[in-house]
Design an enzyme around this catalytic site. Structure first.
Site, PDB file in Angstrom:
ATOM      1  N   SER A   1      45.290  45.614  38.255  1.00 47.98           N
ATOM      2  CA  SER A   1      45.163  45.904  39.682  1.00 47.98           C
ATOM      3  C   SER A   1      44.067  46.915  40.008  1.00 47.98           C
ATOM      4  O   SER A   1      43.786  47.162  41.183  1.00 47.98           O
ATOM      5  CB  SER A   1      46.504  46.410  40.228  1.00 47.98           C
ATOM      6  OG  SER A   1      46.886  47.593  39.561  1.00 47.98           O
ATOM      7  N   CYS A   2      43.411  47.476  39.003  1.00 48.59           N
ATOM      8  CA  CYS A   2      42.387  48.498  39.203  1.00 48.59           C
ATOM      9  C   CYS A   2      41.074  47.853  39.678  1.00 48.59           C
ATOM     10  O   CYS A   2      40.509  46.994  38.998  1.00 48.59           O
ATOM     11  CB  CYS A   2      42.169  49.267  37.902  1.00 48.59           C
ATOM     12  SG  CYS A   2      40.857  50.501  38.002  1.00 48.59           S
TER      13      CYS A   2
END
Length: 114
Positions: A8-9
């Site tokens: 999700s980064c």
């Protein structure tokens, strides 16, 4: 080439897209789904030291003072999101983050892929 990070980064996503576009075909290791082995954490700390711990993260701000005082390798092991991302490894080379220096190393030109 391996890219260690969290799916999700946004920074990890940018790095993966740029590396793929440059023809590297990186293998992504989601450190939440596949926790780092103690030897990997030790190797990363040997290379980057305290810079491996992201002290500006939401996870860091949520830790108690007692937790923050723990050994950095134990913190990363217990809280993978504390690791600054991405860690990129190819051959004997390692980089931390996706700054101009890391981009120059893996893409050949500073600023590309940002």
């Amino acid at each position: 080439m391996k890219v260690y990070g969290i799916a999700s980064c946004d920074t990890v996503k940018k790095a993966l897209r740029a590396l793929d576009a440059a023809g590297h075909r990186p293998e992504f290791v989601d450190i939440r789904k596949t926790p780092l082995e103690p030897a990997e954490i030790a190797r990363f700390f040997a290379e980057f030291g305290e810079a491996l711990v992201n002290r500006r993260s939401t996870t860091w701000r949520g830790l108690s003072e007692t937790e923050r005082a723990e050994a950095p390798d134990r913190l990363i092991s217990a809280h993978p999101a504390l690791m600054k991302r991405p860690v990129i490894e190819a051959g004997e080379g390692l980089t931390l983050g996706w700054d101009a220096q890391a981009q120059a190393r893996w893409l050949g030109k500073p600023g590309e892929g940002a």
